[in-house]
Design an enzyme around this catalytic site. Structure first.
Site, PDB file in Angstrom:
ATOM      1  CG  HIS A 143      -0.076  -0.094   2.573  1.00  0.00           C
ATOM      2  ND1 HIS A 143       0.178  -1.413   2.816  1.00  0.00           N
ATOM      3  CD2 HIS A 143       0.041   0.910   3.465  1.00  0.00           C
ATOM      4  CE1 HIS A 143       0.753  -1.302   4.175  1.00  0.00           C
ATOM      5  NE2 HIS A 143       0.525   0.201   4.526  1.00  0.00           N
ATOM      6  N   GLY A 144       0.206   2.354  -0.096  1.00  0.00           N
ATOM      7  CA  GLY A 144       1.131   3.653  -0.371  1.00  0.00           C
ATOM      8  C   GLY A 144       1.392   4.147   0.990  1.00  0.00           C
TER       9      GLY A 144
END
Length: 142
Positions: free
Chosen positions: A64-65
């Site tokens: 994920h970011g």
């Protein structure tokens, strides 16, 4: 898990990647392809991985970011990308990546729902061994 988070087009079950970075890029691209994130989010996913491994055990990673990349998220979404041949993930073997894109704190319930599924050995195995998109959709939208 909330309806609408998993677009069937973001379920890729027969992928391959030479390394962890390529696998993360594939996840990010799947999220871009369904309109969940803008292109820069992919780099943020790689940046997050450089900071802390997203490997969660049982052959699963949840890329994920970063918090700073939330502006690149159009809507909360996940992708499920299976690498049957496995990928070396810093010494661990990963066969399943569940990429996450979430605005605000949307990742918290997403991670909790994923953890519940992955902590159940039968459900986790179903995801790791899925050959049909319908199997993944059923498991993650049940």
């Amino acid at each position: 898990m909330r309806d609408g988070l998993l677009d069937p087009r973001a379920v890729l079950l027969h992928e391959s990647a030479p390394d962890r970075a390529a696998a993360i890029r594939r996840c990010g691209q799947a999220l871009v392809d369904v309109g969940a994130v803008a292109e820069p989010y992919i780099e943020a996913m790689l940046e997050r991985e450089r900071t802390i491994s997203t490997y969660v055990g049982e052959g699963v990673a949840i890329p994920h970011g970063t918090n700073a990349s939330k502006e690149d998220v159009q809507r909360d979404a996940i992708c499920v990308v299976r690498f049957p041949g496995g990928i070396d993930w810093d010494g661990e073997q990963v066969t399943l990546c569940v990429g996450i894109a979430a605005k605000d704190d949307g990742h918290v319930p997403l991670l909790a729902a994923l953890a519940e599924i992955l902590l159940d050995p039968d459900r986790a195995r179903t995801l790791r061994e899925a050959n049909e998109i319908s199997q993944v959709m059923k498991e993650l939208t049940a």
